[in-house]
Design a protein around this motif. Structure first.
Motif, PDB file in Angstrom:
ATOM      1  N   TYR A  37       1.147  -1.069  -4.837  1.00 17.99           N
ATOM      2  CA  TYR A  37       2.508  -0.934  -4.308  1.00 17.99           C
ATOM      3  C   TYR A  37       3.171  -2.304  -4.182  1.00 17.99           C
ATOM      4  O   TYR A  37       4.370  -2.444  -4.420  1.00 17.99           O
ATOM      5  CB  TYR A  37       2.508  -0.216  -2.956  1.00 17.99           C
ATOM      6  N   TYR A  38       2.384  -3.301  -3.816  1.00 22.33           N
ATOM      7  CA  TYR A  38       2.904  -4.671  -3.787  1.00 22.33           C
ATOM      8  C   TYR A  38       3.393  -5.073  -5.184  1.00 22.33           C
ATOM      9  O   TYR A  38       4.482  -5.650  -5.337  1.00 22.33           O
ATOM     10  CB  TYR A  38       1.820  -5.633  -3.307  1.00 22.33           C
TER      11      TYR A  38
ATOM     12  N   ALA B 275       8.410  -8.865   3.929  1.00 27.83           N
ATOM     13  CA  ALA B 275       7.629  -7.638   4.097  1.00 27.83           C
ATOM     14  C   ALA B 275       6.660  -7.425   2.936  1.00 27.83           C
ATOM     15  O   ALA B 275       5.532  -6.960   3.137  1.00 27.83           O
ATOM     16  CB  ALA B 275       8.563  -6.442   4.243  1.00 27.83           C
ATOM     17  N   SER B 276       7.090  -7.760   1.735  1.00 28.68           N
ATOM     18  CA  SER B 276       6.209  -7.599   0.562  1.00 28.68           C
ATOM     19  C   SER B 276       4.989  -8.506   0.673  1.00 28.68           C
ATOM     20  O   SER B 276       3.856  -8.089   0.389  1.00 28.68           O
ATOM     21  CB  SER B 276       6.977  -7.909  -0.729  1.00 28.68           C
ATOM     22  N   LEU B 277       5.216  -9.745   1.089  1.00 31.16           N
ATOM     23  CA  LEU B 277       4.096 -10.664   1.278  1.00 31.16           C
ATOM     24  C   LEU B 277       3.231 -10.249   2.459  1.00 31.16           C
ATOM     25  O   LEU B 277       2.009 -10.454   2.453  1.00 31.16           O
ATOM     26  CB  LEU B 277       4.609 -12.086   1.453  1.00 31.16           C
ATOM     27  N   ASP B 278       3.844  -9.643   3.478  1.00 32.32           N
ATOM     28  CA  ASP B 278       3.060  -9.089   4.582  1.00 32.32           C
ATOM     29  C   ASP B 278       2.118  -8.014   4.069  1.00 32.32           C
ATOM     30  O   ASP B 278       0.953  -7.946   4.474  1.00 32.32           O
ATOM     31  CB  ASP B 278       3.981  -8.497   5.650  1.00 32.32           C
ATOM     32  N   LEU B 279       2.625  -7.148   3.180  1.00 30.17           N
ATOM     33  CA  LEU B 279       1.766  -6.103   2.617  1.00 30.17           C
ATOM     34  C   LEU B 279       0.606  -6.714   1.848  1.00 30.17           C
ATOM     35  O   LEU B 279      -0.543  -6.261   1.968  1.00 30.17           O
ATOM     36  CB  LEU B 279       2.577  -5.193   1.697  1.00 30.17           C
TER      37      LEU B 279
ATOM     38  N   ILE C 241      -0.375  -8.421  11.153  1.00 29.86           N
ATOM     39  CA  ILE C 241       0.535  -8.399  10.004  1.00 29.86           C
ATOM     40  C   ILE C 241       1.248  -7.056   9.914  1.00 29.86           C
ATOM     41  O   ILE C 241       2.442  -6.997   9.610  1.00 29.86           O
ATOM     42  CB  ILE C 241      -0.232  -8.708   8.709  1.00 29.86           C
ATOM     43  N   VAL C 242       0.533  -5.977  10.204  1.00 34.33           N
ATOM     44  CA  VAL C 242       1.169  -4.660  10.216  1.00 34.33           C
ATOM     45  C   VAL C 242       2.245  -4.615  11.300  1.00 34.33           C
ATOM     46  O   VAL C 242       3.311  -4.021  11.122  1.00 34.33           O
ATOM     47  CB  VAL C 242       0.122  -3.546  10.436  1.00 34.33           C
TER      48      VAL C 242
ATOM     49  N   ILE D 189       1.947   0.435   4.068  1.00 35.42           N
ATOM     50  CA  ILE D 189       2.737   0.879   2.914  1.00 35.42           C
ATOM     51  C   ILE D 189       3.914   1.747   3.353  1.00 35.42           C
ATOM     52  O   ILE D 189       4.980   1.720   2.735  1.00 35.42           O
ATOM     53  CB  ILE D 189       1.833   1.614   1.891  1.00 35.42           C
ATOM     54  N   ALA D 190       3.748   2.489   4.446  1.00 37.13           N
ATOM     55  CA  ALA D 190       4.857   3.322   4.939  1.00 37.13           C
ATOM     56  C   ALA D 190       6.025   2.452   5.392  1.00 37.13           C
ATOM     57  O   ALA D 190       7.197   2.776   5.126  1.00 37.13           O
ATOM     58  CB  ALA D 190       4.375   4.200   6.091  1.00 37.13           C
TER      59      ALA D 190
END
Length: 293
Positions: free
Chosen positions: A42-43, A70-74, A92-93, A248-249
């Motif tokens: 998903y990233y 947020a993408s880098l957090d994922l 991180i979540v 991911i949500a």
């Protein structure tokens, strides 16, 4: 061979533990390979939208900052749970949840609220410069630019308040949970209530905050199969699936906000990306919610 008694004891232990850690991590990754694959996937999907298809190129900078973070957090969640560091991933979540709630709130009046979010950095920069002029040692031109920008936005913010202070207080006046409260405070919890995320705040955010601040509440994450405290990586499928599902949500929610805004502006061809995002994220969300531990 060293004659140092400590090293004689420590070096073999060090070598054996390194081998054991490598085996533990490999076995843990193998056990959770599907979850890790979809989480990383998903990233990569979001990167594809941003870097390959330029889907959000004409979106405001503030949106792109939130989405990039947020993408880098994922990806950081993927990295930490890939190493068995579940407790560390919770911080991180928590950050992902905050970004998701911010964007959900911004989407109530997208252009106006994103402007406030985006320009708050200039408001903060002015006060930082004003406090540490000698330390920062900016050029006259730089100082003038900061002061000019500040003059145009200074009435939008409270000095020690968040970027959302004034609009959130207005929203609270008309909300059933706050309209009868005389002294209202523009808090992140209030934003969660306004955006319909109160249950997640109470059940998830508070627990993750306890983890960030070192609460003993998360002690179960540091116990092995013998119920002893352990520093070994934790690859519990229950915790990994649940953590990945939340991560991911939250990012999916942000991607959805961005795609729907673009679709509303006429980019109907992006509808397929929205459909794919929903299907892809549901693979992990379903896995996390159905997992019984």
């Amino acid at each position: 061979m060293t004659e140092n008694p400590f090293l004689q004891e420590f070096l073999p232990y060090n070598e054996n533990l390194i081998k054991a850690i490598d085996v533990t991590i490999q076995n843990g990754q193998d056990e959770n390979k599907d979850t890790l694959y979809y989480l990383r996937g998903y990233y990569i999907f979001v990167n594809f939208l941003v870097d390959e298809k330029n889907v959000f190129n004409d979106m405001p900078e503030g949106f792109k900052v939130l989405l990039s973070k947020a993408s880098l957090d994922l990806f950081a969640v993927y990295s930490t749970i890939s190493s068995g560091c579940i407790n560390q991933s919770l911080a991180i979540v928590r950050s992902l949840f905050e970004s998701s709630v911010y964007l959900t709130y911004i989407n109530r009046d997208f252009d106006k609220l994103l402007y406030l979010y985006q320009n708050h950095k200039d408001f903060l920069a002015y006060h930082k410069w004003n406090q540490d002029k000698e330390l920062l040692n900016f050029t006259k031109a730089h100082e003038a630019a900061i002061a000019k920008k500040y003059e145009s936005i200074k009435n939008n913010y409270k000095k020690r308040g968040p970027w959302y202070e004034y609009p959130l207080l207005e929203d609270m006046k008309n909300h059933d949970s706050y309209k009868d409260i005389k002294k209202k405070r523009a808090t992140f919890k209030a934003m969660c209530v306004i955006t319909g995320n109160e249950e997640l705040y109470n059940r998830l955010y508070v627990t993750m905050s306890e983890s960030v601040h070192g609460s003993s509440l998360t002690g179960s994450l540091f116990k092995n199969e013998k119920d002893h405290i352990s520093m070994a990586p934790n690859f519990s499928p229950f915790y990994i699936n649940t953590t990945a599902a939340f991560a991911i949500a939250f990012l999916h929610n942000m991607v959805t906000v961005g795609l729907k805004n673009q679709i509303d502006k006429g980019h109907t061809e992006y509808s397929s990306y929205l459909s794919y995002s929903e299907k892809y994220s549901n693979l992990l969300i379903d896995k996390g919610t159905k997992n019984k531990g």
